[in-house]
Design an enzyme around this catalytic site. Structure first.
Site, PDB file in Angstrom:
ATOM      1  N   TYR A 142       0.865  -1.273  -0.018  1.00 32.78           N
ATOM      2  CA  TYR A 142       0.235   0.040  -0.020  1.00 32.78           C
ATOM      3  C   TYR A 142       0.952   1.265   0.034  1.00 32.78           C
ATOM      4  CZ  TYR A 142      -4.722  -2.054   0.739  1.00 32.78           C
ATOM      5  OH  TYR A 142      -5.968  -2.608   0.550  1.00 32.78           O
ATOM      6  N   LYS A 189       3.540 -15.467   3.290  1.00 32.59           N
ATOM      7  CA  LYS A 189       3.660 -16.259   2.245  1.00 32.59           C
ATOM      8  C   LYS A 189       5.394 -16.314   2.180  1.00 32.59           C
ATOM      9  CE  LYS A 189       2.654 -17.906  -1.766  1.00 32.59           C
ATOM     10  NZ  LYS A 189       1.635 -19.330  -1.851  1.00 32.59           N
ATOM     11  N   ASP A 221      -2.221 -18.383   1.232  1.00 29.41           N
ATOM     12  CA  ASP A 221      -3.234 -19.395   0.402  1.00 29.41           C
ATOM     13  C   ASP A 221      -4.002 -20.088   1.325  1.00 29.41           C
ATOM     14  OD1 ASP A 221      -0.670 -20.240   0.645  1.00 29.41           O
ATOM     15  OD2 ASP A 221      -0.567 -21.209  -1.466  1.00 29.41           O
ATOM     16  N   ASP A 245      -6.175  -7.012   3.952  1.00 34.10           N
ATOM     17  CA  ASP A 245      -7.323  -6.676   3.327  1.00 34.10           C
ATOM     18  C   ASP A 245      -7.930  -7.624   2.955  1.00 34.10           C
ATOM     19  OD1 ASP A 245      -8.701  -4.440   2.112  1.00 34.10           O
ATOM     20  OD2 ASP A 245      -7.764  -4.831   0.103  1.00 34.10           O
ATOM     21  N   ASP A 249     -12.130  -9.128   4.544  1.00 32.23           N
ATOM     22  CA  ASP A 249     -13.472  -9.316   3.378  1.00 32.23           C
ATOM     23  C   ASP A 249     -13.798 -10.850   3.514  1.00 32.23           C
ATOM     24  OD1 ASP A 249     -13.130  -6.790   2.661  1.00 32.23           O
ATOM     25  OD2 ASP A 249     -14.072  -7.100   0.777  1.00 32.23           O
TER      26      ASP A 249
END
Ligand code: IPM
Ligand code: MN
Length: 354
Positions: A142, A189, A221, A245, A249
């Site tokens: 970001y 990751k 993942d 983020d 959701d």
């Protein structure tokens, strides 16, 4: 207690849901005898329209001078499909996070007994799920270097993290784990990304400082899969900005509606409280949006910023009562009667003062 609150409704459904949160705050202050004072400020598209800046200096000073920020949402479709727009409403949110030093975003995921059948996931999977996502909020892709080269035909965003940034967010996550069920899942990751390998290294170095916390490491993942495969596995989940983020959701499905998820962003200066659902422009002005996430964000404000736990609980109990009584907006009505945004807000405020 005297509470100075910066009110930043922003765009879309932001103003409607923040109005309901204000009703709840007023009701609690009346009941517990607090003196509350609001300062309104512009942020997002409405601030661009007025000042050409999604986070005007005046808004920043109001936030800095307040004890907490009650935030609605930012975003407007007129900017979404224009990749050449020089300024975007979302930059207002990123600027406020950066300038208030809000490096930690806390997103609790809870389920309401009476709503477990609204989740797209099987009832037995979600019933009783209760965990806290701790998302790093001022680093990673970001805010890393970004740009274009080759005459605009190559683009890049850099995921960059310093040890300092990783340590402070992990420290917070470890502490929340200590206060909860002492189980921390670090999501990264590390099999591919160097920044993730630093996260994992730092986390492993910190583990001995929190011997009572049970730590596990999960690739993002896999975490995306485990969140819907067995959400009850999680207690505290900590991760970097972009992964957080996306995963939050996803996690919002667990409780049945995005309209239920509240968040707190905390860090160096004034903390900010915000529903995670965004500006939902299709519903703006229609008095149909679910105000519960904004109202629960106000509950988090009492608890996190003011240490007023009873006040937070009064809001939570009123929200739970409204849901149990079926006083819900259309996203949760499931064929039953749908109440308007303001009806739900009025009901909850009245319940708080009962
Ligand atoms: C969120 C939102 C923001 C983000 C957008 C509006 C910039 O999606 O708070 O999750 O990506 O952080
Ligand atoms: Mn998001």
């Amino acid at each position: 207690m005297k509470l100075r609150i910066a009110k930043l409704p922003g765009d879309g459904i932001g103003p409607e849901v923040v109005d309901q949160a204000v009703k709840a705050v007023d009701a609690v202050c009346r009941r517990f005898g607090h003196d509350v004072q609001y300062s309104f400020a512009y942020v997002g598209a409405c601030a661009i329209d007025r000042f050409g800046n999604p986070y005007p200096e005046e808004t920043h000073s109001i936030c800095m001078d307040s004890d907490a920020v009650l935030f609605g949402a930012v975003g407007d479709p007129k900017y979404d499909n224009n990749p050449n727009s020089p300024v975007r409403p979302e930059q207002g949110l990123l600027a406020i996070r950066k300038r208030l030093g809000l490096y930690a975003n806390l997103r609790p995921v809870e389920t309401f007994k009476s709503l477990v059948d609204r989740s797209p996931l099987k009832t037995e999977l979600v019933d009783g799920a209760d965990f806290l996502c701790v998302r790093e909020l001022t680093g990673g892709m970001y805010f890393g270097e970004k740009g274009r080269k080759d005459d605009g035909n190559t683009a890049y965003d850099t995921c960059i993290y310093s040890r300092f940034e990783i340590e402070r967010i992990l420290d917070l996550a470890f502490k929340y784990a200590q206060r909860r069920h002492k189980h921390l899942t670090v999501v990264d990751k590390a099999n591919v990304l160097e920044s993730s390998r630093l996260w994992r290294q730092v986390a492993q170095e910190m583990e001995p400082k929190y011997p009572d916390v049970n730590v596990d490491y999960m690739f993002v993942d896999n975490a995306a899969m485990q969140l819907i495969r067995c959400p009850k596995f999680f207690d505290v989940l900590v991760t970097e900005n972009t992964f957080g983020d996306i995963l939050t959701d996803e996690a919002s499905c667990i409780s049945g509606s995005m309209g239920l998820l509240a968040s707190a962003s905390v860090g160096e200066h004034t903390s900010l409280f915000e529903p995670i659902h965004g500006s939902y422009p299709q519903a703006a002005g229609k008095n149909i949006a679910n105000p519960v996430a904004a109202i629960l964000s106000a509950a988090m404000m009492f608890e996190y910023s003011f240490g007023l736990m009873e006040e937070g609980k009064a809001i939570r109990e009123a929200v739970a009562a409204s849901i149990a009584a079926g006083i819900v907006t259309e996203d949760l009505a499931a064929g039953g009667k749908a109440y308007s945004t303001s009806e739900v807000g009025d009901w909850i405020a009245k319940e708080i003062n009962k």
